[in-house]
Design a protein around this motif. Sequence first.
Motif, PDB file in Angstrom:
ATOM      1  N   GLU A  86     -39.685  20.510  -2.034  1.00  0.00           N
ATOM      2  CA  GLU A  86     -39.140  20.320  -3.377  1.00  0.00           C
ATOM      3  C   GLU A  86     -40.252  20.203  -4.417  1.00  0.00           C
ATOM      4  OE1 GLU A  86     -36.764  16.871  -2.891  1.00  0.00           O
ATOM      5  OE2 GLU A  86     -35.030  17.993  -2.158  1.00  0.00           O
ATOM      6  N   LYS A  87     -41.329  19.501  -4.041  1.00  0.00           N
ATOM      7  CA  LYS A  87     -42.455  19.362  -4.972  1.00  0.00           C
ATOM      8  C   LYS A  87     -43.100  20.715  -5.240  1.00  0.00           C
ATOM      9  CE  LYS A  87     -46.821  16.891  -5.561  1.00  0.00           C
ATOM     10  NZ  LYS A  87     -47.383  17.948  -6.321  1.00  0.00           N
ATOM     11  N   GLU A 105     -41.645  23.674  -5.084  1.00  0.00           N
ATOM     12  CA  GLU A 105     -40.744  24.465  -5.933  1.00  0.00           C
ATOM     13  C   GLU A 105     -40.787  23.996  -7.381  1.00  0.00           C
ATOM     14  OE1 GLU A 105     -36.784  24.645  -4.473  1.00  0.00           O
ATOM     15  OE2 GLU A 105     -37.307  25.964  -2.828  1.00  0.00           O
ATOM     16  N   LYS A 106     -40.858  22.687  -7.581  1.00  0.00           N
ATOM     17  CA  LYS A 106     -40.915  22.140  -8.933  1.00  0.00           C
ATOM     18  C   LYS A 106     -42.206  22.559  -9.637  1.00  0.00           C
ATOM     19  CE  LYS A 106     -40.131  17.752 -11.238  1.00  0.00           C
ATOM     20  NZ  LYS A 106     -39.966  16.307 -11.049  1.00  0.00           N
ATOM     21  N   ASP A 107     -43.320  22.494  -8.919  1.00  0.00           N
ATOM     22  CA  ASP A 107     -44.602  22.927  -9.499  1.00  0.00           C
ATOM     23  C   ASP A 107     -44.591  24.423  -9.802  1.00  0.00           C
ATOM     24  OD1 ASP A 107     -45.516  20.349  -9.281  1.00  0.00           O
ATOM     25  OD2 ASP A 107     -46.641  20.707  -7.421  1.00  0.00           O
ATOM     26  N   LYS A 128     -42.645  25.126 -12.997  1.00  0.00           N
ATOM     27  CA  LYS A 128     -43.448  24.811 -14.186  1.00  0.00           C
ATOM     28  C   LYS A 128     -44.457  25.921 -14.467  1.00  0.00           C
ATOM     29  CE  LYS A 128     -43.188  19.790 -13.876  1.00  0.00           C
ATOM     30  NZ  LYS A 128     -43.956  18.568 -13.615  1.00  0.00           N
TER      31      LYS A 128
END
Length: 61
Positions: free
Chosen positions: A5-6, A8-10, A13
């Motif tokens: 998840e981290k 994908e979030k990065d 962005k």
Amino acid sequence: MNMWEKQEKDQLKEYQRKPFINLADSMNRAEIGDWNALAKGGVWTTLVILVGLLLFFSFRF
């Protein structure tokens, strides 16, 4: 939040900051496929692919 998840979030962005990276990444995935999606399939997906490859190569020669 797990590592996936981290990541994908990065990546989201990064896509918002540089939109052409998204286009290049999409083109690369279209050419070579998304290996992460294959890995998430689990044992059955891997088994089906291996059996398919075995059958393909055994009947080809």
